[in-house]
Motif scaffolding. Structure first.
Motif, short mmCIF file in Angstrom:
data_model
loop_
_atom_site.label_atom_id
_atom_site.label_comp_id
_atom_site.label_asym_id
_atom_site.label_seq_id
_atom_site.Cartn_x
_atom_site.Cartn_y
_atom_site.Cartn_z
N LEU A 74 7.75 3.79 -1.38
CA LEU A 74 7.92 3.42 0.03
C LEU A 74 9.40 3.34 0.41
CD1 LEU A 74 5.16 0.73 0.59
CD2 LEU A 74 5.31 3.00 1.62
N ALA A 94 10.78 1.44 10.30
CA ALA A 94 9.62 0.72 9.76
C ALA A 94 8.33 1.24 10.39
CB ALA A 94 9.77 -0.78 10.02
N THR A 97 7.49 4.77 8.95
CA THR A 97 7.07 4.65 7.56
C THR A 97 5.66 4.05 7.47
OG1 THR A 97 9.37 4.38 6.89
CG2 THR A 97 7.70 3.74 5.29
N ALA A 98 5.38 3.04 8.28
CA ALA A 98 4.05 2.42 8.29
C ALA A 98 3.00 3.41 8.77
CB ALA A 98 4.05 1.18 9.17
N VAL A 101 2.23 5.82 5.99
CA VAL A 101 1.33 5.25 4.99
C VAL A 101 -0.11 5.30 5.47
CG1 VAL A 101 0.69 3.10 3.81
CG2 VAL A 101 3.08 3.78 3.93
#
Length: 123
Positions: A74, A94, A97-98, A101
Motif C-alpha cells: 500500500l 489517500a 489509493t483507497a 484497493v
C-alpha cells in the motif's frame, strides 16, 4: 510418516505471474485514477502496477506474513500514484489509493468467482 513435497516454480512461471499481476494492478489503478482524478492518462497507470505486484509475488514466494506485505504494498502503491500522477494533496492521494484497493478487491473477487465457476462446470 508424512511426506512433504517441495513446490518448485520455473522462472517463466514467476515472471508470467508477476507481469499478469502488474497488468491487473495497472488496469485497476487506471480505473481508480479515472474515478478520482480529472483526465487521468491511462499510460501513467502502467507505472503504478509493477512494484506492488513484485511485493505481492515476493511476499507470497517467501511466505512473508500479510501483516507485513500489505502495508508495504500500500505504501509503494501510494508512492507510485504520487509520482506517476504528480499528486500533491495527501487527501487526494489517500482517496485514489483507497479507491484502488476497493476496485482491485472487487474486480479480483468477481474474476476469481468466474474462474471458479468455469473450473467446476460439468463436462
Amino acid at each position: 510418516m508424512s511426506v512433504v513435497t517441495a513446490q518448485t516454480a520455473t522462472p517463466t512461471a514467476v515472471l508470467g505471474t508477476t507481469v499478469l499481476f502488474a497488468l491487473f494492478l495497472s488496469l485497476t489503478a487506471h480505473l481508480a485514477a479515472r474515478n478520482v482524478l480529472d483526465g487521468a492518462d491511462p499510460r501513467r497507470a502502467l507505472y503504478v502496477g509493477p512494484l506492488p505486484a513484485v511485493v505481492g509475488v515476493v511476499g507470497g514466494a517467501f511466505a512473508i506474513p500479510t501483516a507485513v506485505t500489505v502495508p508495504v504494498a500500500l505504501a509503494i502503491d501510494a508512492a507510485m500514484f504520487r509520482w506517476s500522477y504528480e499528486i500533491e494533496s495527501r487527501r487526494v492521494l489517500a482517496a485514489v489509493t483507497a479507491v484502488h484497493v476497493v476496485v482491485t478487491v472487487l474486480l479480483g473477487v468477481v474474476l476469481g468467482g468466474i474462474t471458479l465457476l468455469l473450473a467446476t462446470r460439468p463436462g
